[in-house]
Design a protein around this motif. Structure first.
Motif, short mmCIF file in Angstrom:
data_model
loop_
_atom_site.label_atom_id
_atom_site.label_comp_id
_atom_site.label_asym_id
_atom_site.label_seq_id
_atom_site.Cartn_x
_atom_site.Cartn_y
_atom_site.Cartn_z
N ASP A 141 0.86 -1.00 0.01
CA ASP A 141 0.31 0.10 -0.17
C ASP A 141 0.74 1.16 -0.28
O ASP A 141 0.60 2.65 -0.82
N ASN A 142 2.13 1.13 0.95
CA ASN A 142 3.11 2.50 1.29
C ASN A 142 3.79 2.64 -0.61
O ASN A 142 2.91 3.92 -0.96
N ASP A 178 0.86 4.25 -2.92
CA ASP A 178 1.14 5.75 -2.71
C ASP A 178 1.77 6.44 -2.94
O ASP A 178 1.82 7.89 -3.35
N THR A 213 0.34 9.28 -5.50
CA THR A 213 0.31 10.33 -4.73
C THR A 213 1.86 10.97 -4.61
O THR A 213 1.14 12.42 -4.29
N PHE A 235 5.24 12.08 3.43
CA PHE A 235 4.89 11.35 3.34
C PHE A 235 4.24 11.12 4.93
O PHE A 235 2.62 10.83 4.82
N ARG A 236 4.61 10.56 5.88
CA ARG A 236 3.78 10.54 7.29
C ARG A 236 2.89 11.78 8.39
O ARG A 236 1.98 11.69 8.15
N LYS A 279 0.15 12.03 5.62
CA LYS A 279 -1.07 10.69 5.88
C LYS A 279 -1.65 11.13 7.41
O LYS A 279 -2.80 10.99 7.25
N LYS A 309 -5.77 12.08 8.27
CA LYS A 309 -6.84 11.48 9.03
C LYS A 309 -7.49 12.57 10.00
O LYS A 309 -8.01 12.59 10.80
N GLU A 358 -3.20 13.51 -1.70
CA GLU A 358 -4.07 12.12 -0.83
C GLU A 358 -5.80 12.90 -0.56
O GLU A 358 -6.61 11.87 -0.28
N HIS A 383 -10.33 10.65 -1.24
CA HIS A 383 -10.62 10.41 -0.22
C HIS A 383 -12.30 10.95 -1.16
O HIS A 383 -11.86 12.25 -0.80
#
Length: 799
Positions: A5-6, A9, A13, A35-36, A39, A43, A76, A80
């Motif tokens: 998945d990473n 991404d 993305t 990246f971190r 995410k 979230k 990102e 969604h």
């Protein structure tokens, strides 16, 4: 990263394509902190129950790519369903970030709508559309910022992303945005930490600190050096100095009265003060920064002071060049220095006098900045890299990335976050000679540097302080590096630095040689930071001796890791002069084993082990470099070399004798008959066919020929040579013809065709009597392809 998945991404993305400064298309992949952060922020948007829970701060240090992080964030979000219809508002007051975001948004497939006035911003905020809006605060009028907004859009599906969110202008606009879009989420991006009392954005979403970026090699540590007298000197007579500390408010008026200036700015703008500081800056720059090819930024207290600095810097450079033409002990590049320029980059003001207006032209700024960012001696688009010093007042103190800049001369009172952002201009990673950045303070900022971060949490303060170092710390590091390398040598009995054979014997152990390399590089790095400061001179004699050992060991062991190529230019001038005085020419390569003087040079060694080691490493170098195009011949000699050490172990007298025999055989091999074949293009194929078809044996340590036959065939020697020559010519003709196809080795059909052509040649009637040819053809074809790929350029281009 390789989690399925990473990885998907990252590709989908966090990867984009852009055009660099040279017009080339480049691929950009997000770093782990980007990246971190994205995410975690997304979230928060998905799970937050109210604007406060969806908001927060992303603290990513200078140079970590905040504009890219913002774009990755949008990408990102729009993946969604819950966030794909959100309006995103960027708030910035930096022209450069405006350009970066505009360009980056296009590269990821989005268009940003620019709001260059409050009126335009209000209209864009009212619209119920999922668009990207950029509020360019630097283009807003101050009066507009203070007006009270009505409620413009009550939607909760709005995100405001603010760049460098601590500035006062943002607080004015932010208060209005709270009224105009009351349910919007707010994420503040900053390269310097937000004041701990700041309650606008909420808690941290992610941190990537200066210390972390230094550990990752993304940015460099900064060395701070104060060039002022201490502000609290009790004897006022001692304060009458060229460079007075004028930032401290303690007793400042008394100090200014002593100096004869009515105000701080009057002192900092005074021509005698600027003239003295300009001379000192040039002296420091030419000693510490210019020799390694880096550039400087001068921060002046006012636009007037900036213009004056140019005049006095130009004069100081001219005087220094005249002096260097008489004596140039540091071997500075005078041609480069004479071509070097300084320029002023300042903003325009109303009713500017001509001498200020001359330096506020935007097109001139653009050319000067481009020249500054280029390396000395380079050229791009008609602009060369001669600009060595940029003089500024407020411009280029934030958001200005120039890896070629290593030093900032600070002659302006800068405080709080602005100070931290300004000094970060010198922390960008350059080439291998740029170990750290320098900030040289002429106003006394350093006495109160901690005040710039006093309002932050203790842990955050430590993160910033740990990213700075001071000359006394660098001196301790230099002493530690010197002690470490000397202790290593002493541990192995190497106390006489003139006994080079003793070093060779110890360095025969590759692990010890590697330990020396690391210790010497650490010493070089530390010395490069301080030299030619007075304290560094105490270490120069030992450093010169170690450099000599390093160079001689490189030649002795043919070990390129000991090369002087990594020595910064500032130190190379000194070490090269020392080596020249010792009769050592770094540019002359070691003598080849084929050279008639090789044996004479080896004979000058006093120890048998040293002699054997020199022959051994000369042979290894010959096999790796000179026989690189002939894997069969190289393999046979490599096995013979290994057999000598396996058979005789630590019997250095016997090893030395056998290595001499092997060297003789290698010389003989270089003189072998070629039967009219090309030595480089065709002989590797010839030797392979000879081995594979007629069983030429591999040599042993005590054999006297390159190869010996182990079977007798009906074909006579002359006929065998004739057959091999014919086969070699036919195969190399086929190979050369096929290799001319563009992209041959990337094409599987092309390679398969060549294999088929080689097989067709091997199975021709004239070679039908060769034993085992049909049975071994696949192996022979594979070997032929291996040689063809290895020698591709030789086959196509060798004369």
């Amino acid at each position: 990263m390789l989690d399925r998945d990473n990885l998907l991404d990252l590709i989908r993305t966090f990867t984009l394509f852009s055009t660099n400064d040279k017009g080339k298309m480049i691929k950009i992949v997000g770093r782990y902190q980007q990246f971190r952060a994205v995410k975690l922020a997304v979230k928060r948007l998905l799970e937050g129950r109210n604007p406060r829970e969806r908001s927060g701060i992303i603290w990513h240090t200078q140079g970590s790519g905040k504009s890219l992080t913002m774009m990755f964030m949008v990408r990102e979000m729009y993946r969604h369903a819950q966030l794909s219809n959100w309006k995103v508002v960027f708030v910035t007051d930096r022209t450069q970030l405006e350009q970066q975001l505009s360009e980056t948004s296009q590269n990821v497939g989005f268009t940003v709508k620019l709001a260059d006035s409050i009126k335009a911003l209000k209209e864009l905020l009212k619209a119920d559309t999922s668009d990207l809006v950029m509020a360019m605060i630097h283009k807003f009028r101050e009066a507009d910022l203070t007006e009270t907004f009505p409620e413009l859009n009550a939607s909760p599906n709005i995100l405001v992303m603010t760049d460098e969110a601590h500035r006062s202008q943002y607080k004015l606009l932010g208060a209005n945005l709270d009224k105009g879009i009351p349910n919007a989420a707010k994420i503040g991006y900053t390269g310097t930490p937000i004041d701990k009392t700041e309650q606008v954005f909420g808690e941290y979403i992610d941190k990537y600190t200066m210390r972390q970026s230094i550990a990752d090699g993304v940015t460099l540590e900064i060395v701070y050096e104060g060039r002022t007298h201490n502000a609290e000197v009790p004897n006022q007579a001692d304060m009458d100095t060229a460079f007075e500390d004028v930032i401290s408010d303690y007793n400042i008026q008394q100090r200014l009265d002593v100096l004869g200036y009515g105000s701080r700015n009057a002192y900092l703008e005074a021509e005698p003060t600027i003239e003295a500081k300009a001379r000192d800056m040039v002296k420091h720059y030419l000693a510490h920064v210019f020799p390694n090819g880096y550039k400087a930024q001068v921060v002046a207290t006012s636009r007037e002071a900036a213009v004056r600095y140019k005049r006095y810097l130009d004069a100081a450079l001219k005087t220094t060049i005249a002096e260097l033409e008489q004596a140039n002990p540091a071997k500075l590049d005078l041609d480069r220095l004479k071509a070097m320029k300084a320029d002023v980059v300042i903003s325009a003001g109303h009713n500017d006098l001509p001498h200020l207006k001359e330096h506020s032209d935007a097109s001139r700024h653009k050319a000067s900045i481009k020249s500054f960012k280029l390396a000395f001696g380079s050229e791009e688009g008609g602009v060369n890299g001669d600009m060595g010093i940029l003089i500024v007042n407020n411009m280029l103190l934030t958001g200005f990335d120039a890896p070629v800049e290593q030093v900032m001369y600070l002659d302006k009172v800068v405080v709080a976050q602005n100070l931290l952002q300004a000094i970060a201009r010198v922390n960008r990673v350059g080439d291998e000679s740029k170990d750290k950045g320098f900030v040289v303070d002429y106003v006394g900022i350093g006495h109160h540097l901690k005040k710039a971060i006093d309002n932050y949490d203790d842990r955050e303060q430590k993160e910033i302080i740990d990213a700075l170092s001071f000359p006394e710390e660098e001196l301790r590091e230099l002493k530690g590096a010197h002690d470490a390398v000397m202790a290593l040598l002493e541990e192995h009995g190497l106390t006489d630095m003139t006994d080079h054979d003793a070093f060779y014997d110890v360095f025969y152990d590759e692990s010890l040689r590697f330990d020396f390399m690391l210790a010497f590089k650490r010493l070089t790095k530390s010395l490069n930071l301080l030299f030619p400061a007075r304290q560094a001179l105490d270490f120069m004699d030992d450093y010169k001796a170690l450099a000599e050992i390093n160079v001689l060991a490189e030649k002795h062991f043919r070990d390129q890791r000991l090369s002087m190529k990594g020595i910064p230019a500032k130190l190379r001038a000194i070490t090269d002069a020392h080596l020249e005085s010792r009769g050592i020419d770094v540019k002359v390569p070691p003598i080849s084993i084929l050279d008639e003087d090789f044996e004479k040079g080896v004979g000058e060694r006093r120890r048998t082990k040293t002699k054997a080691a020199e022959i051994e490493h000369a042979i290894r170098h010959h096999l790796e470099v000179d026989l690189d195009d002939d894997p069969d011949l190289r393999a046979s000699f490599a096995e013979a070399l290994a057999a000598i050490f396996e058979q005789f172990r630590d019997n250095w007298n016997k090893i030395y004798a056998e290595l001499e025999k092997l060297r003789t055989r290698i010389i003989n091999a270089s003189n072998e008959p070629t039967y009219g074949l090309h030595r480089k293009k065709q002989m590797p194929f010839f030797r392979m066919f000879q081995r594979e078809l007629f069983g030429a044996d591999k040599p042993t340590a005590d054999s006297t020929q390159v190869a010996e036959e182990h079977a007798v065939y009906a074909i006579g020697h002359d006929d065998r040579i004739s057959l091999l020559v014919d086969l070699t010519q036919k195969i190399t003709l086929v190979v050369e013809r096929e290799l001319k196809l563009a992209g041959f080795w990337e094409s599987i059909p092309a390679r398969n065709k060549l294999k088929a052509e080689v097989q067709k040649t091997l199975l021709a009637p004239e070679f039908a009597n060769v034993p085992d040819l049909i049975k071994n053809r696949k192996h022979i074809i594979s070997r032929a392809m291996e040689i063809a790929e290895k020698n591709n350029d030789i086959i196509l281009f060798a004369d």
